[in-house]
Design a protein around this motif. Structure first.
Motif, PDB file in Angstrom:
ATOM      1  N   GLY A 137       0.700  -0.910  -0.007  1.00 26.27           N
ATOM      2  CA  GLY A 137       0.053  -0.176  -0.026  1.00 26.27           C
ATOM      3  C   GLY A 137       0.734   1.252  -0.234  1.00 26.27           C
ATOM      4  N   MET A 138      -0.285   2.509   0.441  1.00 26.59           N
ATOM      5  CA  MET A 138       0.687   3.540  -0.362  1.00 26.59           C
ATOM      6  C   MET A 138       2.235   3.761   1.299  1.00 26.59           C
ATOM      7  N   VAL A 139       1.883   4.176   2.452  1.00 22.81           N
ATOM      8  CA  VAL A 139       2.915   3.722   3.764  1.00 22.81           C
ATOM      9  C   VAL A 139       4.053   2.460   3.290  1.00 22.81           C
ATOM     10  N   ASP A 140       3.315   1.367   2.743  1.00 24.89           N
ATOM     11  CA  ASP A 140       4.525   0.439   2.530  1.00 24.89           C
ATOM     12  C   ASP A 140       5.410   0.912   1.535  1.00 24.89           C
ATOM     13  N   CYS A 141       4.825   1.302   0.603  1.00 25.95           N
ATOM     14  CA  CYS A 141       5.691   2.135  -0.559  1.00 25.95           C
ATOM     15  C   CYS A 141       6.792   3.001  -0.179  1.00 25.95           C
ATOM     16  N   PHE A 142       5.635   3.824   0.319  1.00 21.01           N
ATOM     17  CA  PHE A 142       7.096   5.180   1.396  1.00 21.01           C
ATOM     18  C   PHE A 142       8.389   4.880   1.807  1.00 21.01           C
ATOM     19  N   ARG A 143       7.752   3.623   2.869  1.00 19.91           N
ATOM     20  CA  ARG A 143       8.779   2.854   3.591  1.00 19.91           C
ATOM     21  C   ARG A 143      10.029   2.453   3.082  1.00 19.91           C
ATOM     22  N   GLN A 144       9.385   1.434   1.763  1.00 12.62           N
ATOM     23  CA  GLN A 144      10.513   0.902   0.839  1.00 12.62           C
ATOM     24  C   GLN A 144      10.968   2.143   0.227  1.00 12.62           C
ATOM     25  N   SER A 145      10.203   3.172  -0.532  1.00 13.80           N
ATOM     26  CA  SER A 145      11.338   3.627  -1.545  1.00 13.80           C
ATOM     27  C   SER A 145      12.881   5.310  -0.048  1.00 13.80           C
ATOM     28  N   VAL A 146      11.961   5.110   0.805  1.00 13.26           N
ATOM     29  CA  VAL A 146      13.233   5.576   1.306  1.00 13.26           C
ATOM     30  C   VAL A 146      14.465   4.984   1.551  1.00 13.26           C
ATOM     31  N   LYS A 147      13.594   4.112   2.548  1.00  8.96           N
ATOM     32  CA  LYS A 147      14.394   2.821   3.106  1.00  8.96           C
ATOM     33  C   LYS A 147      16.055   2.274   1.755  1.00  8.96           C
TER      34      LYS A 147
END
Length: 188
Positions: A137-147
Motif C-alpha cells: 500500500g501507500m505507507v509500504d511504498c513510502f517506507r521502501q522508497s526511503v529505505k
C-alpha cells in the motif's frame, strides 16, 4: 476537498495513462507491450484486478491533488499579500506572475512525493488476487522508497513536475487576475 474528489473520479484514467506510459520502457527493454491501445489497457486492468483495480493508487493520487491545490492556493495568496503589503508593490501583473511562480514551485514541492508513490503503486505488477506484488500500500511504498533509495528519492521527477506546474500556475493566475480586473471584480 474538490481537488481530491475530482482526482478520485479521474483515477481510473490516470492509472491507464501511467501504465501506457510505462509500456515505452518495456519496449526499449525488448519486452513485448502488455497493451497497445486504450481498450486493451482497460481490459487488462479489469482482468487482473476487477473493478476495484481501477482505483489502485487513488489514495496517494487524491492526496497529491489536495497537496498541489493547497500549496498553489496558499502560496499564491501569501506571496501576493506579502509583495503588496510588506514590499509596497502595486496589485499588478508582475506581482501576479511572481506569486504564481512561487505557487507553482510550492505545488511541485508538496505534490511530488505523493505523485511518485501514486505512480509506483499504479505501475507495480499485480498477482492473481489483483493486489500489487511490490507494495502492500501507500505507507509500504513510502517506507521502501526511503529505505532503499533515501529520502530524496521521493523527489524523483521533481524538475519535470515543476516545469509542468510552474507554467500552468503562471498562466492560470495571471489570466484569472486579468479576467477579474476586466469584469470589475475583486482580484484574489
Amino acid at each position: 476537498m474538490a481537488g481530491s474528489l475530482a482526482q478520485l473520479v479521474a483515477s481510473p484514467a490516470d492509472l491507464v495513462k501511467v501504465q501506457m506510459q510505462a509500456e515505452g520502457r518495456r519496449v526499449l527493454q525488448g519486452l513485448p507491450p502488455r497493451c497497445t491501445n486504450l481498450k486493451q489497457a482497460y481490459a487488462k486492468i479489469y482482468t487482473e484486478s476487477g473493478l476495484l483495480g481501477f482505483f489502485r493508487g487513488s489514495l496517494p493520487n487524491m492526496q497529491r491533488a489536495a497537496l498541489v491545490n493547497m500549496g498553489d492556493l496558499a502560496a499564491y495568496d501569501y506571496t501576493k499579500k506579502l509583495l503588496i503589503n510588506d514590499f509596497g508593490m502595486p496589485d499588478s501583473t508582475s506581482v501576479h506572475a511572481c506569486a504564481a511562480l512561487i505557487a507553482g514551485l510550492t505545488a511541485a514541492i508538496l505534490g511530488t512525493p505523493a505523485d511518485l508513490i501514486k505512480t509506483r503503486l499504479m505501475n507495480q505488477p499485480v498477482g492473481p488476487n489483483g493486489r500489487g506484488l511490490r507494495y502492500a500500500g501507500m505507507v509500504d511504498c513510502f517506507r521502501q522508497s526511503v529505505k532503499n533509495e533515501g529520502i530524496l528519492s521521493l523527489y524523483n521527477g521533481f524538475i519535470p513536475n515543476w516545469l509542468r506546474m510552474g507554467p500552468w500556475a503562471l498562466i492560470n493566475w495571471v489570466v484569472f487576475e486579468n479576467i477579474m480586473i476586466a469584469v470589475g471584480e475583486k482580484t484574489f
